[in-house]
Design a protein around this motif. Structure first.
Motif: not given
Length: 172
Positions: A8, A11-12, A58-59, A61-62
């Motif tokens: 994540l 990806a971010q 993504c942020s 989710g992380a």
């Protein structure tokens, strides 16, 4: 979860880099006053929105994956799980049991410690999220009206933050 957090974060960071590239392209196309590039600007703005939204997802989710177990990992213990398989860390000490007869669920000292540590960690996190922008605003405000000094200070802080972020990413 560590692999998920790394994926994540990658990806971010990729989304942020793509947004930066799109912003540079937008600067190039907005400097030209030709109307034939209107569709290019529209596509670039849409790409900017999509990459920005993906980076934000993504942020989040992380953050969720990281914060789910941070207190447990720091404490060096496993999840505190009761008989029905639920995590008791977020419950109140006076919650009713499953039968509904009002008996309080017994809490161990470790469960109470995990809950209070989790609260303290969240307070530290929120304080940092508040003080960071405040400090940046103070740097700009205390620049004595000299835009060059303020800009240089902000750039210096950003470089330090990027270095710390990359060190955390590679040594996580």
């Amino acid at each position: 979860r560590l692999a998920i957090v790394r994926a994540l974060l990658l990806a971010q960071n990729t989304g942020v880099a793509a947004c930066t590239a799109v912003c540079c392209a937008l600067l190039l196309f907005t400097s030209s006053s030709q109307t034939e590039y209107v569709w290019v600007r529209t596509v670039l703005i849409l790409a900017l929105l999509l990459f920005g939204a993906a980076a934000e997802v993504c942020s989040k989710g992380a953050t969720v994956a990281f914060e789910k177990d941070w207190v447990v990992v720091i404490s060096g213990s496993e999840h505190v799980v009761d008989s029905d398989g639920d995590d008791d860390v977020g419950r109140s000490p006076c919650d009713e049991d499953e039968s509904g007869n009002g008996r309080a669920i017994e809490k161990t000292a470790k469960q109470i410690w995990l809950r209070s540590t989790n609260v303290a960690m969240r307070q530290i996190d929120l304080t940092c999220k508040t003080l960071g922008p405040t400090a940046a605003g103070l740097v700009v405000a205390l620049g004595n009206g000299d835009k060059v000094d303020s800009d240089a200070s902000i750039r210096g802080l950003l470089v330090i933050a990027i270095v710390i972020g990359f060190l955390n990413f590679f040594f996580l």
